[in-house]
Design a protein around this motif. Structure first.
Motif, PDB file in Angstrom:
ATOM      1  N   GLU A 132      40.462  41.171  24.550  1.00 40.03           N
ATOM      2  CA  GLU A 132      40.679  41.262  23.104  1.00 40.03           C
ATOM      3  C   GLU A 132      41.951  40.533  22.697  1.00 40.03           C
ATOM      4  O   GLU A 132      41.960  39.761  21.729  1.00 40.03           O
ATOM      5  N   GLU A 133      43.022  40.759  23.446  1.00 42.15           N
ATOM      6  CA  GLU A 133      44.292  40.102  23.138  1.00 42.15           C
ATOM      7  C   GLU A 133      44.158  38.586  23.266  1.00 42.15           C
ATOM      8  O   GLU A 133      44.687  37.814  22.441  1.00 42.15           O
ATOM      9  N   GLY A 134      43.438  38.133  24.303  1.00 35.30           N
ATOM     10  CA  GLY A 134      43.257  36.707  24.517  1.00 35.30           C
ATOM     11  C   GLY A 134      42.426  36.039  23.436  1.00 35.30           C
ATOM     12  O   GLY A 134      42.689  34.899  23.050  1.00 35.30           O
ATOM     13  N   LEU A 135      41.419  36.740  22.936  1.00 32.95           N
ATOM     14  CA  LEU A 135      40.610  36.194  21.845  1.00 32.95           C
ATOM     15  C   LEU A 135      41.435  36.072  20.561  1.00 32.95           C
ATOM     16  O   LEU A 135      41.382  35.058  19.857  1.00 32.95           O
ATOM     17  N   PHE A 140      41.447  32.438  24.689  1.00 31.35           N
ATOM     18  CA  PHE A 140      40.039  32.305  25.057  1.00 31.35           C
ATOM     19  C   PHE A 140      39.239  31.932  23.814  1.00 31.35           C
ATOM     20  O   PHE A 140      39.499  32.432  22.717  1.00 31.35           O
ATOM     21  N   ASP A 141      38.239  31.076  23.996  1.00 37.26           N
ATOM     22  CA  ASP A 141      37.368  30.700  22.883  1.00 37.26           C
ATOM     23  C   ASP A 141      36.327  31.781  22.616  1.00 37.26           C
ATOM     24  O   ASP A 141      36.065  32.141  21.469  1.00 37.26           O
ATOM     25  N   MET A 142      35.727  32.271  23.702  1.00 41.39           N
ATOM     26  CA  MET A 142      34.679  33.278  23.580  1.00 41.39           C
ATOM     27  C   MET A 142      34.785  34.224  24.768  1.00 41.39           C
ATOM     28  O   MET A 142      35.516  33.962  25.724  1.00 41.39           O
ATOM     29  N   ILE A 155      37.427  41.203  15.793  1.00 49.25           N
ATOM     30  CA  ILE A 155      36.598  40.496  16.766  1.00 49.25           C
ATOM     31  C   ILE A 155      35.127  40.629  16.379  1.00 49.25           C
ATOM     32  O   ILE A 155      34.643  41.733  16.124  1.00 49.25           O
ATOM     33  N   GLU A 156      34.453  39.504  16.323  1.00 49.28           N
ATOM     34  CA  GLU A 156      33.022  39.465  16.007  1.00 49.28           C
ATOM     35  C   GLU A 156      32.231  39.594  17.295  1.00 49.28           C
ATOM     36  O   GLU A 156      32.611  39.039  18.338  1.00 49.28           O
ATOM     37  N   THR A 157      31.126  40.324  17.265  1.00 50.15           N
ATOM     38  CA  THR A 157      30.294  40.472  18.458  1.00 50.15           C
ATOM     39  C   THR A 157      28.832  40.224  18.123  1.00 50.15           C
ATOM     40  O   THR A 157      28.404  40.372  16.977  1.00 50.15           O
ATOM     41  N   GLU A 158      28.096  39.839  19.134  1.00 49.22           N
ATOM     42  CA  GLU A 158      26.644  39.690  19.006  1.00 49.22           C
ATOM     43  C   GLU A 158      26.019  40.212  20.286  1.00 49.22           C
ATOM     44  O   GLU A 158      26.170  39.618  21.357  1.00 49.22           O
ATOM     45  N   THR A 159      25.357  41.354  20.198  1.00 48.01           N
ATOM     46  CA  THR A 159      24.751  41.970  21.374  1.00 48.01           C
ATOM     47  C   THR A 159      23.498  41.212  21.775  1.00 48.01           C
ATOM     48  O   THR A 159      22.631  40.933  20.945  1.00 48.01           O
ATOM     49  N   ALA A 271      31.452  37.709  22.263  1.00 47.10           N
ATOM     50  CA  ALA A 271      32.532  38.124  21.367  1.00 47.10           C
ATOM     51  C   ALA A 271      33.430  36.915  21.087  1.00 47.10           C
ATOM     52  O   ALA A 271      33.610  36.056  21.946  1.00 47.10           O
ATOM     53  N   TRP A 272      33.952  36.865  19.883  1.00 51.85           N
ATOM     54  CA  TRP A 272      34.890  35.805  19.504  1.00 51.85           C
ATOM     55  C   TRP A 272      35.755  36.307  18.351  1.00 51.85           C
ATOM     56  O   TRP A 272      35.430  37.316  17.711  1.00 51.85           O
ATOM     57  N   ARG A 273      36.847  35.618  18.102  1.00 49.90           N
ATOM     58  CA  ARG A 273      37.743  36.026  17.012  1.00 49.90           C
ATOM     59  C   ARG A 273      37.041  35.826  15.682  1.00 49.90           C
ATOM     60  O   ARG A 273      36.455  34.782  15.429  1.00 49.90           O
ATOM     61  N   LYS A 274      37.102  36.843  14.836  1.00 52.64           N
ATOM     62  CA  LYS A 274      36.449  36.771  13.536  1.00 52.64           C
ATOM     63  C   LYS A 274      36.998  35.582  12.743  1.00 52.64           C
ATOM     64  O   LYS A 274      38.185  35.298  12.772  1.00 52.64           O
TER      65      LYS A 274
END
Length: 305
Positions: A132-135, A140-142, A155-159, A271-274
């Protein structure tokens, strides 16, 4: 479930008759009928009312039609992008948690490398907090993570899929006989607690919703240690199907049993940064996984998987 079945189903729904669908698709009527029966079995739902006038969609059938059309549209769009994306070059930094790295990513990394040779993927295995901190800091990109463990609003997620949790027991154990295992009976058994990727926290969370508590004799970060101890009859555990294998490193067998109280699924996804603007490599990774898991999401829409 596969795309062929969905195409046959859509053709039948749109034409109202199996014979017309078969003519449109240039295949036999038995192929269409078989595909629809397989879908109904997979989804445990009747998709059509059958009569001498033809095939009329049921309520589950109408839901499936909308979802199936959306899936085929996405697959078609992804197919059109494949050639262009294959030429994409660049570096992408992807983080993953232990469970995802060990039991999910390897086969996909191989396919991605073959399909998109210009991608330079840098992998990082970390715990959820570090990811989470890295995003958020753009290190981190993803990420590929257990989305069921994420709750950060930035943080945006897509299950991508949901893996059911079941009881693991040695082959022939008493709890594998007589239907679903009761939590009250499980509480009487020695319990092996996996702790990696917040598994212990998740376990105690759903146990706390019962009047029982597991009799924990060992806490370990090793899935293989859990598997071996269960197979050797030293205890039981509840873990997801994704990490299940029916044998231990020593070659001893174990099996899974559904429980009377259904534990939450272990959800895996991206997951990626919103508000991130996707680079070309990020878009490639995003589209690859969505295309790969489009069909399994259909089962989830009908409460399965």
């Amino acid at each position: 479930m596969n795309l062929r079945q969905l195409k046959y189903f859509i053709a039948t729904a749109e034409t109202g008759q199996v014979s017309r669908a078969a003519n449109v698709l240039s295949i036999s009527q038995s192929s269409v009928t078989g595909a629809i029966k397989d879908l109904e079995h997979e989804l445990d739902a009747e998709l059509f009312h059958r009569s001498s006038q033809g095939m009329e969609l049921t309520e589950p059938g109408r839901k499936l039609l909308a979802a199936a059309q959306e899936i085929l549209e996405k697959v078609d769009a992804a197919g059109k992008l494949t050639h262009r994306q294959a030429e994409v070059q660049g570096r992408i930094s992807i983080a993953a948690t232990y469970t995802v790295m060990g039991y999910f990513l390897p086969s996909h990394l191989d396919r991605i490398a073959q399909r998109f040779p210009g991608l330079d993927i840098r992998l990082h295995e970390l715990n959820r907090e570090s990811i989470e901190e890295g995003l958020l800091s753009d290190r981190f990109d993803m990420a590929l993570v257990l989305t069921s463990n994420l709750a950060n609003p930035d943080i945006e997620t897509e299950t991508l899929f949901r893996s059911p949790r079941r009881l693991w027991v040695p082959t022939g154990h008493a709890l594998s006989k007589g239907g679903k295992a009761r939590f009250g009976a499980i509480a009487q058994e020695p319990y092996i607690m996996l702790t990696v990727d917040e598994a212990a926290h998740t376990t105690m969370k759903y146990w706390s919703q019962t009047v029982y508590r597991p009799d924990v004799i060992l806490r370990t970060t090793s899935v293989e240690a859990v598997r071996s101890m269960v197979a050797n009859g030293q205890g039981v555990t509840i873990l997801s199907d994704m990490v299940y294998r029916p044998w231990s490193l020593e070659g001893k067998r174990l099996e899974t049993v559904s429980t009377d109280i259904e534990p939450p699924t272990m959800d895996v996804g991206l997951a990626w940064r919103k508000a991130s603007v996707f680079s070309a490599p990020m878009q490639v990774i995003h589209d690859y996984f969505l295309q790969s898991f489009a069909a399994p999401q259909m089962s989830q829409a009908f409460g399965r998987g």
